[in-house]
Design a protein around this motif. Sequence first.
Motif: not given
Length: 289
Positions: A17-23, A52-58
């Motif tokens: 998995s990867v957890r991403l964030q943005w502004s 949303s400002r973040s997401v986890t991609v499993p």
Amino acid sequence: SQPVLGDFSVISITPSSVRLQWSIPKGSFDSFMLQYWDAQGQPQALPLDGGSRSVTVPGLSPSHRYRFHLYGLRGRNRIDRVSIDVTTTTAEPEELPQPSEVPQHKKPQTEAPAPDAPPARAVLGELRVSSVTPSSVQLQWSVPKGSFDSFMLQYRDAQGQPQALPIDNGSFSVTVPGLSPSRRYRFHLYGLQGGKRIDRTSIDVVTGEAPSEDPQPEELQTEAPPSEISLAWVVLGELRVSSITPDSVQLQWSVPTGSFDSFMLQYRDEQGQPQALPIDGRSRSVTLS
């Protein structure tokens, strides 16, 4: 004013998995769309709400390089895009424990707690299903007592491989994409404190059935041989350009005969990378930003 996507960065990486964030430094978006290609080269699209400002991609593969594209949308129009390349780590995800290994609720320790230990053990509430589709499940839960540092959702995919999805302590819901239709999954949610599993709750969920193809019209079955039915049944009209700017193109099309469940627009970007944009069956135009 036109909204703008800011920095797109990685919060955490695991083998699966990867957890991403943005502004959003300027304006606001109605929603977001995260797109990437999985390890089998299949395009994946994960819709996200505008808050949303973040997401986890499993469901990713270890030691694999992924390119993620985040689109900011207003209505159905893509306004801005940011991208990032991420390589998952090499360590294997932790094997799922047998039900006997971790009881639903551990008994409190009989020893006196350490001076800095919390006065009460945190407890997970019921794990419930918010929504189910053929390829995803949304789960939610509560924490009626105490608090956890973070959560971990574990399950086995359609190939029987264990998947581990880390979740931060501010979340009380999660969407698990990349599932198979009409399949039974068992999800285990762990509450963690200091890296230790304090409590667990589980649920069994069966994903929805894949949408079946519409039956062929009776008149076509009697008037045309089977080899010609697929060509005569549903027809796409001309694909035309509605407008062009230096960084976007708006396309439109018609469906003069029949109807489609959905559409897929594919193209290659300026780096030569293939892009795939899923579009619902009611749409007749799209803007590429």
